[in-house]
Design an enzyme around this catalytic site. Structure first.
Site, PDB file in Angstrom:
ATOM      1  CE1 TYR A 168     -31.015 -74.787  23.170  1.00  0.00           C
ATOM      2  CE2 TYR A 168     -30.530 -73.016  24.623  1.00  0.00           C
ATOM      3  CZ  TYR A 168     -30.690 -74.272  24.466  1.00  0.00           C
ATOM      4  OH  TYR A 168     -30.714 -75.188  25.230  1.00  0.00           O
TER       5      TYR A 168
ATOM      6  CB  SER B 103     -32.585 -74.310  28.517  1.00  0.00           C
ATOM      7  OG  SER B 103     -31.366 -73.261  28.678  1.00  0.00           O
TER       8      SER B 103
END
Length: 262
Positions: A155, A128
């Protein structure tokens, strides 16, 4: 093989690969949620099977890999897609939930499946652009439960680990083809409900999010490439920490030790 294929990008990827003639091993925690995807493949003329895999348990990862290896079949494509976003907690083995699932579980899975790989096997790691939010990895912090309120910082660190893993995997194993992919901001369970109204107009559908993943898994355009980071079917420069070879090596060495591989 596609992990986390019961919904979202994983589901779209698995169905597309089955439609292209691959026999797809659909790996996930929930048989109830995943078997309907296999049924849909077969209804549409494809071929697939369910494999139980819980990336929050290193024991489960080993067992799942053993099932695949024991078939004696060759694995042409591995898509490490499953992941967790927000939330607090730890894996079964005590690691921060985002790091343990998004990086460490896939690290061990890829290692254990190598006996089924061939020269040219492709490993597509879904990462990501959130990795740009991480300026490094605090190795003391990832061996403890998630502490921040929503887990966004953790994350980002886990997604940085994904890109570093691909970089180091390519260096250590040039016989394979390894790719890190940013699928774009996609309408999946990773995005919490309270955030979705603010970003709805910018969200990709799961099918759109899967496009670059599928491209890296199948396209002739990337056949001679490995170790790179992709967005919208183009190689892009990842963050500065994601290009740190010393950090990539340290992450690999520590991951081996945490997984009991040394």
């Amino acid at each position: 093989m596609v992990t986390g294929a019961s919904s979202g990008i994983g589901k779209a990827t698995a169905l597309a690969l089955a439609g292209s003639g691959y026999h797809v091993v659909v790996a996930g925690r929930s048989r109830e949620r995943t078997v309907p995807i296999v049924d849909k493949m077969r209804t549409e003329g494809g071929s697939g099977e369910f494999l139980h895999l819980d990336l929050a348990s290193l024991q489960s990862v080993r067992q799942a890999a053993r099932v695949v290896v024991d078939t004696g079949r060759t694995l042409d494509v591995l898509v490490n897609n499953a992941g967790v976003g927000v939330g607090r907690g730890a894996t079964e083995d005590g690691f921060q939930i985002q790091f343990g699932v998004n990086h460490l579980g896939h690290f061990l899975l890829t290692h254990e499946l190598q006996r089924s790989f061939r020269p040219g096997t492709r490993i597509v790691q879904v990462s990501s652009a959130a990795h740009f939010n991480a300026d490094g990895i605090d190795f003391e912090r990832v061996v403890a439960p998630t502490r921040s309120l929503f887990g966004w910082r953790e994350y980002g660190v886990s997604k940085l680990a994904n890109v570093l893993f691909v970089r180091e995997m390519a260096r250590r194993h040039p016989e394979y083809r390894v790719y890190a992919v940013h699928p774009g901001m996609t309408d999946t369970g990773i995005i919490p409900g309270w955030v979705r109204p603010f970003v709805r107009r910018r969200l990709f559908t799961p099918e759109q999010g899967a496009e670059t993943v599928i491209w890296c898994a199948t396209s002739d355009h990337v056949e001679d490439q490995t170790g790179l980071y992709y967005r919208r079917k183009e190689s892009r420069s990842p963050s500065e920490p994601a290009q740190d070879d010393d950090l990539a090596r340290e992450l690999w060495t520590r991951s081996e030790r945490w997984c009991g591989l040394t």
